[in-house]
Structure formats: structure tokens, C-alpha cells
Design a protein around this motif. Structure first.
Motif, PDB file in Angstrom:
ATOM      1  N   ASP A  59       6.596   0.016 -10.911  1.00 49.06           N
ATOM      2  CA  ASP A  59       6.163  -0.323  -9.555  1.00 49.06           C
ATOM      3  C   ASP A  59       6.041   0.908  -8.666  1.00 49.06           C
ATOM      4  OD1 ASP A  59       6.095  -3.259  -9.612  1.00 49.06           O
ATOM      5  OD2 ASP A  59       8.241  -3.079  -9.991  1.00 49.06           O
ATOM      6  N   THR A 104      -0.434  -2.823  -8.958  1.00 47.33           N
ATOM      7  CA  THR A 104       0.143  -2.825  -7.612  1.00 47.33           C
ATOM      8  C   THR A 104       1.078  -1.636  -7.357  1.00 47.33           C
ATOM      9  OG1 THR A 104       1.913  -4.245  -8.428  1.00 47.33           O
ATOM     10  CG2 THR A 104       0.008  -5.330  -7.411  1.00 47.33           C
ATOM     11  N   THR A 106       2.793   2.026  -6.494  1.00 49.92           N
ATOM     12  CA  THR A 106       2.707   3.068  -5.481  1.00 49.92           C
ATOM     13  C   THR A 106       3.174   4.366  -6.113  1.00 49.92           C
ATOM     14  OG1 THR A 106       3.142   1.489  -3.702  1.00 49.92           O
ATOM     15  CG2 THR A 106       3.578   3.805  -3.217  1.00 49.92           C
ATOM     16  N   THR A 158      -1.875   4.817  -4.189  1.00 51.92           N
ATOM     17  CA  THR A 158      -1.714   3.538  -4.870  1.00 51.92           C
ATOM     18  C   THR A 158      -2.701   3.484  -6.022  1.00 51.92           C
ATOM     19  OG1 THR A 158      -3.285   2.417  -3.407  1.00 51.92           O
ATOM     20  CG2 THR A 158      -0.959   2.353  -2.763  1.00 51.92           C
ATOM     21  N   GLN A 162      -4.299  -3.382  -3.971  1.00 51.24           N
ATOM     22  CA  GLN A 162      -3.223  -4.389  -4.003  1.00 51.24           C
ATOM     23  C   GLN A 162      -1.885  -3.661  -4.115  1.00 51.24           C
ATOM     24  OE1 GLN A 162      -3.890  -7.096  -7.227  1.00 51.24           O
ATOM     25  NE2 GLN A 162      -6.064  -7.282  -6.780  1.00 51.24           N
ATOM     26  N   TYR A 163      -1.210  -3.512  -2.987  1.00 48.50           N
ATOM     27  CA  TYR A 163       0.085  -2.831  -2.982  1.00 48.50           C
ATOM     28  C   TYR A 163       0.909  -3.342  -1.810  1.00 48.50           C
ATOM     29  CZ  TYR A 163      -1.732   0.043   0.846  1.00 48.50           C
ATOM     30  OH  TYR A 163      -2.243   0.466   2.036  1.00 48.50           O
ATOM     31  N   THR A 164       2.185  -3.013  -1.830  1.00 47.28           N
ATOM     32  CA  THR A 164       3.086  -3.426  -0.758  1.00 47.28           C
ATOM     33  C   THR A 164       3.524  -2.200   0.018  1.00 47.28           C
ATOM     34  OG1 THR A 164       3.907  -5.272  -2.064  1.00 47.28           O
ATOM     35  CG2 THR A 164       5.297  -4.539  -0.238  1.00 47.28           C
ATOM     36  N   PHE A 165       3.459  -2.295   1.328  1.00 47.32           N
ATOM     37  CA  PHE A 165       3.966  -1.240   2.203  1.00 47.32           C
ATOM     38  C   PHE A 165       4.817  -1.902   3.268  1.00 47.32           C
ATOM     39  CE2 PHE A 165       3.778   1.681   5.817  1.00 47.32           C
ATOM     40  CZ  PHE A 165       4.202   2.847   5.204  1.00 47.32           C
ATOM     41  N   ASN A 166       6.091  -1.604   3.274  1.00 49.03           N
ATOM     42  CA  ASN A 166       7.028  -2.194   4.227  1.00 49.03           C
ATOM     43  C   ASN A 166       7.110  -1.319   5.477  1.00 49.03           C
ATOM     44  OD1 ASN A 166       7.746  -4.390   2.518  1.00 49.03           O
ATOM     45  ND2 ASN A 166       8.944  -2.946   1.313  1.00 49.03           N
TER      46      ASN A 166
END
Length: 180
Positions: A59, A104, A106, A158, A162-166
Motif C-alpha cells: 500500500d 491504490t 502511494t 501514486t 485511486q488512492y487515499t490521502f488523509n
């Protein structure tokens, strides 16, 4: 045999030292959290470990390659080379890890001002570049014949869109004084 705690008691840290030290309670809390998930942190020579990582299982990839300087790292010497040769070397490292990355994933890659050109070239070829984070060290090495290098870059990339960034995890709250 000397424990970490004994070393810390012997060596008094500067008041401005912001090194994070985990307490035994923190270690246990995090150890339990990691055991309850599929999360792993691998700290090793990337050339030895990359081929052992399962395909599409990573991930987050953080690479901190040697900067293009002749330097000894615990018995292994990295020798300065041309920008083109360093770029080829870094591309090979990224290619070794690329199969292990999820769609997905990073990626963060660290570098100094000189290696950032190579990082940009490699990242443009393989990833979607999201940002370049430049941070400044308050202390640095003295320079006799040039300006002191007191900043480094972290390239944020990335694999796809499609990825998550908090964002809440990285917000800094501080007073802003205008005019800028």
C-alpha cells in the motif's frame, strides 16, 4: 549489552531535539495493532528484499535511496556517478518494486536537490506525481566552497488516480500573520 534506555539516560538530548522515541507502552500498543492486521514494515536493503515481496501487496512504499554522493553506508560504499547513470540506477530500483505495488499505492521518494532531477524523471515514467514536499533542516553541514545544503525533497506519487490521502492527518494549525 547496553539497553536503549541506558543510552538515553547517559546521553542528554538537546532541548530542540525533536527525535521521536517510543515508550515501551507505545511499542506494545503498536505491536498489538500490527499483529491484528496484515500491516508490515520492512527495513532492509531494497536490492535484497524487493523480489521477495508478493505482487500487488504494498500500500505504501517509502524509498530513501543514497544521494548521488560517494559515501560509505555501514560497510557498503555508494559511488557518485553521472546524473544519467544515477537515473538509470534509480529506475532499476523502482522497476524492482513496481510489481509489488497495488493500483491504490502511494509512493514517497526522498532526495536532495541534486538527485531530485533523477527522481522526477523516474517518477514521471512510472507514477502519477502528486507533489514535491521540500523541507528545511535547521542544522546542516558547513560548506567551505558553496552554499550549505539545508533542504531535502520528498516526492509524493501514486500508482493511479485511486488512492487515499488523509488530509486531516497532515494539517498544521498555526497563526497566519498578513500581509504575506
Amino acid at each position: 549489552f547496553v539497553t536503549r534506555k541506558a543510552i538515553e539516560m547517559i546521553k542528554q538530548r538537546s532541548l530542540r531535539n525533536q527525535t521521536i522515541v517510543l515508550s515501551e507502552e507505545d511499542r506494545e500498543r503498536l505491536r498489538l495493532r500490527l499483529k491484528d492486521s496484515n500491516c508490515k514494515t520492512i527495513h532492509n536493503d531494497c536490492l535484497q528484499i524487493a523480489a521477495t515481496i508478493p505482487k500487488e501487496s504494498v500500500d505504501l512504499l517509502i524509498l530513501d535511496p543514497p544521494y548521488n554522493l560517494t559515501k560509505n553506508f555501514n560497510g557498503k560504499t555508494f559511488s557518485k556517478c553521472s546524473v544519467e547513470a544515477y537515473t538509470t540506477w534509480l529506475d532499476d530500483i523502482v522497476m524492482r518494486f513496481k510489481p509489488s505495488l497495488k493500483l491504490t499505492s502511494t509512493i514517497y521518494i526522498c532526495g536532495d536537490w541534486f538527485t531530485s532531477a533523477s527522481i522526477l524523471t523516474v517518477c514521471q515514467k512510472h507514477f502519477v506525481i502528486r507533489n514535491r514536499i521540500t523541507w528545511e533542516r535547521e542544522k546542516g553541514r558547513g560548506a567551505l566552497h558553496n552554499f550549505k545544503n539545508c533542504s531535502e525533497d520528498i516526492w509524493f506519487c501514486t500508482v493511479s488516480d485511486q488512492y487515499t490521502f488523509n488530509v486531516d492527518a497532515v494539517k498544521l494549525r498555526r497563526k497566519v500573520i498578513a500581509p504575506y
